[in-house]
Design an enzyme around this catalytic site. Structure first.
Site, PDB file in Angstrom:
ATOM      1  N   CYS A   1       0.811  -1.220   0.000  1.00  9.67           N
ATOM      2  CA  CYS A   1       0.000   0.000   0.000  1.00  9.67           C
ATOM      3  C   CYS A   1       0.845   1.271   0.000  1.00  9.67           C
ATOM      4  CB  CYS A   1      -0.951  -0.031   1.182  1.00  9.67           C
ATOM      5  SG  CYS A   1      -1.923  -1.547   1.156  1.00  9.67           S
TER       6      CYS A   1
ATOM      7  N   HIS B   1      -2.885   8.183   5.641  1.00  6.40           N
ATOM      8  CA  HIS B   1      -3.082   6.840   5.098  1.00  6.40           C
ATOM      9  C   HIS B   1      -4.506   6.396   5.456  1.00  6.40           C
ATOM     10  CE1 HIS B   1      -1.966   3.066   3.405  1.00  6.40           C
ATOM     11  NE2 HIS B   1      -2.054   2.400   4.535  1.00  6.40           N
TER      12      HIS B   1
ATOM     13  N   GLU C   1      -1.605   5.989  13.383  1.00 10.03           N
ATOM     14  CA  GLU C   1      -1.199   7.098  12.506  1.00 10.03           C
ATOM     15  C   GLU C   1      -1.417   8.430  13.210  1.00 10.03           C
ATOM     16  OE1 GLU C   1      -3.082   7.235   8.658  1.00 10.03           O
ATOM     17  OE2 GLU C   1      -1.643   8.749   7.938  1.00 10.03           O
TER      18      GLU C   1
ATOM     19  N   LYS D   1      -9.695   8.078   1.640  1.00  6.97           N
ATOM     20  CA  LYS D   1     -10.156   6.686   1.484  1.00  6.97           C
ATOM     21  C   LYS D   1     -11.601   6.537   1.947  1.00  6.97           C
ATOM     22  CE  LYS D   1      -5.701   4.275   1.793  1.00  6.97           C
ATOM     23  NZ  LYS D   1      -4.719   5.306   2.171  1.00  6.97           N
TER      24      LYS D   1
ATOM     25  N   HIS E   1      -9.721   1.980  -0.447  1.00  5.26           N
ATOM     26  CA  HIS E   1      -8.268   1.853  -0.361  1.00  5.26           C
ATOM     27  C   HIS E   1      -7.741   1.216  -1.644  1.00  5.26           C
ATOM     28  CE1 HIS E   1      -4.308   1.216   0.853  1.00  5.26           C
ATOM     29  NE2 HIS E   1      -4.464   0.523   1.963  1.00  5.26           N
TER      30      HIS E   1
ATOM     31  N   PHE F   1       1.943  -3.188   4.034  1.00  2.43           N
ATOM     32  CA  PHE F   1       2.328  -4.465   4.626  1.00  2.43           C
ATOM     33  C   PHE F   1       3.812  -4.685   4.349  1.00  2.43           C
ATOM     34  CE2 PHE F   1      -2.156  -6.561   4.176  1.00  2.43           C
ATOM     35  CZ  PHE F   1      -2.587  -5.882   5.285  1.00  2.43           C
TER      36      PHE F   1
END
Lengths: 425, 79
Positions: A176, A316, A327, A348, A353, A412
């Site tokens: 991502c 994010h 975050e 998002k 996403h 990830f």
């Protein structure tokens, strides 16, 4: 021997300034930059039930799909057939961005124009289709185009063929964070004189059965199937996972003098790129967003920015239980009290996403915020999680002077990327 | 029967190579006239095998370079 402070200064001075002169977007909110931005400004919801395949036996059945996209508007029939949808999105976004920048790629400058387009997953639909052929008809019926269509780097490769860009070309595959890594890597190339212009960003098209099965098994996706428009709700206490989206966001990064010499319109300047790794867990986040803290700090330092310079953060903000408070904590750790004076939003909430594509469209959103002095909202933020206590621009976009915008992307593998854009002066 | 084969081959070639059926004349060469590369040719041969339920060995596939040569090969197999 480490370079002296004077030497570091000289290196910094020799670096070229990098500006954004064009953008393109294929998104669940619309398939042009104008429609995407209009969607963000009007709190449009791009999320609905999955129609790309029958998701009725899947845990999650909602997605932000691209609607009304016709690749034939961007390439001929044969090229459409030989490319996967994630590459179609990249090519379309790139052609839009090049047209927006009025950048002409000719025999004279082709080697000075490159492409860096990231993706998290690549052409997984192609692989799923071919696996079915393999199982039903055997290996000799598998398409000779399977490999070149599905490999993740093909978005960058095919875009170069389509537009004739012969300069540096590569692809980040950092889940991502891939789109943001691509923009950051392109920034470094232009900054250090390896290209005059880079076509960069992220693309993804992974609304497929296998992708849903895998993410669902991780319990990473929202299962708010009966209420899709409220499924992506970053920073809200009732969030229950991310909603998969698809599309591409592409930027033209150009060396400042080159942009000026051809009279290009300049949206903003890119000044900073920070990246780090949690080195902690495959999919988990280091406590307190420790890796994110370092990425944000590095981006600020890279751009010669103080925490107080930041106006807006495109987060994010995945809408997963674990991302949003971590975050938030990371932003507060870096910005201190100033964190409460800025705006932070997760687009998002509207697009879903886009995995590797997210850094692309969110980089575009951050640049547009700087260029337009307007910040997009976080929709569906009805009851903020107590651990998420910043100004997330709930529900509606807002006018605000945006001198500096950051865009965060985390992937990830523990990849953390922060990009810094600044008003061009 | 032979017209049928030609028609079917023309249709498959048109679909596989993304060219108008009108361009797919019997004498048309896949590579030189219709822009096929090596991957296109492999895929085209697979599609012909599938459509006509025949096997086209690699050595034979190499000699199939025009629409007519494909038709001739298929006829020889189904005769």
């Amino acid at each position: 021997m480490a370079p002296s402070e004077k030497q570091v200064d000289e290196i910094q001075r020799s670096k070229k300034r990098v500006v954004i002169t064009g953008m393109g977007a294929i998104t669940p909110l619309g398939n042009t930059l104008a429609d995407y931005w209009q969607g963000l400004m009007t709190s449009k919801n791009g999320i609905d039930r999955v129609t790309a395949f029958d998701a009725s036996n899947h845990g999650s059945q909602v997605a932000g799909q691209v609607e009304g996209f016709d690749p034939l508007e961007y390439m001929d029939r044969k090229d459409v057939k030989r490319a996967a949808r994630f590459a179609h999105f990249a090519i379309a976004g790139s052609k839009q961005a090049i047209a927006d920048a009025k950048l002409e790629i000719t025999d004279l400058n082709a080697e000075q124009v490159g492409v860096m387009i990231g993706t998290g997953i690549g052409g997984i639909q192609v692989m799923e289709d071919q696996q079915e052929i393999y199982l039903n008809k055997g290996p000799s019926r598998c398409s000779p185009f399977m490999i070149p269509m599905m490999i993740a780097n093909m978005a960058a490769g095919l875009t170069a063929i389509q537009v004739g860009a012969k300069g540096p070309n590569s692809c980040s595959v950092t889940a991502c964070a891939a789109g943001s890594n691509a923009i950051g890597d392109a920034f470094r190339l232009v900054q250090n004189g390896y290209a005059q212009a880079m076509i960069c960003g992220g693309t993804e098209s992974a609304v497929t059965p296998l992708t849903f099965a895998g993410f669902s098994s991780m319990r990473a996706m929202s299962t708010r199937n009966d209420d899709p428009t409220h499924a992506s709700r970053p920073f809200d206490k009732d969030r229950d996972g991310f909603v998969l989206g698809e599309g591409s966001g592409i930027l033209i990064l150009e060396e400042l003098e080159h942009a000026i010499s051809r009279g290009a319109r300049i949206y903003a300047e890119m000044v900073g790129y920070g990246m780090s790794c949690d080195a902690y867990h495959m999919t988990g986040i280091a406590p307190g967003g420790e890796g994110a803290v370092r990425a944000i700090r590095l981006a600020l330092k890279d751009g010669g920015l103080a925490p107080e310079d930041v106006s807006y953060v495109n987060a994010h903000g995945t809408s997963t239980p674990v991302n949003d408070p971590n975050e938030t904590a990371a932003i507060k750790t870096v910005l201190g009290d100033h964190a409460y004076k800025i705006t932070v939003s997760s687009t998002k909430s509207m697009t879903g996403h886009l995995l590797g594509g997210s850094g692309g469209i969110e980089g575009v959103a951050a640049v547009m915020a700087v260029a337009n002095d307007r910040v997009p909202p976080t929709i569906n933020l009805e009851n903020p999680d107590p651990a998420c206590d910043l100004d997330y621009v709930a529900h509606k976009s807002r006018e605000q002077t945006v001198n500096v915008a950051l865009s965060n992307s985390f992937g990830f593998g523990g990849h953390n990327v922060t990009l810094a854009f600044k008003k061009y002066k | 029967m032979s017209d049928d084969i030609l028609g079917k081959v023309q249709k498959i070639v048109s679909e596989q190579l993304g060219v108008d059926e009108a361009e797919v004349k019997p004498e048309a060469n896949f590579a030189n006239d219709l822009g096929a590369d090596s991957l296109d040719t492999v895929e085209l041969v697979m599609a012909l095998e599938e459509e006509f339920d025949i096997e086209i060995p690699d050595e034979a596939a190499e000699s199939i370079s025009t629409v007519q040569s494909a038709v001739d090969f298929i006829k020889s197999k189904s005769a």
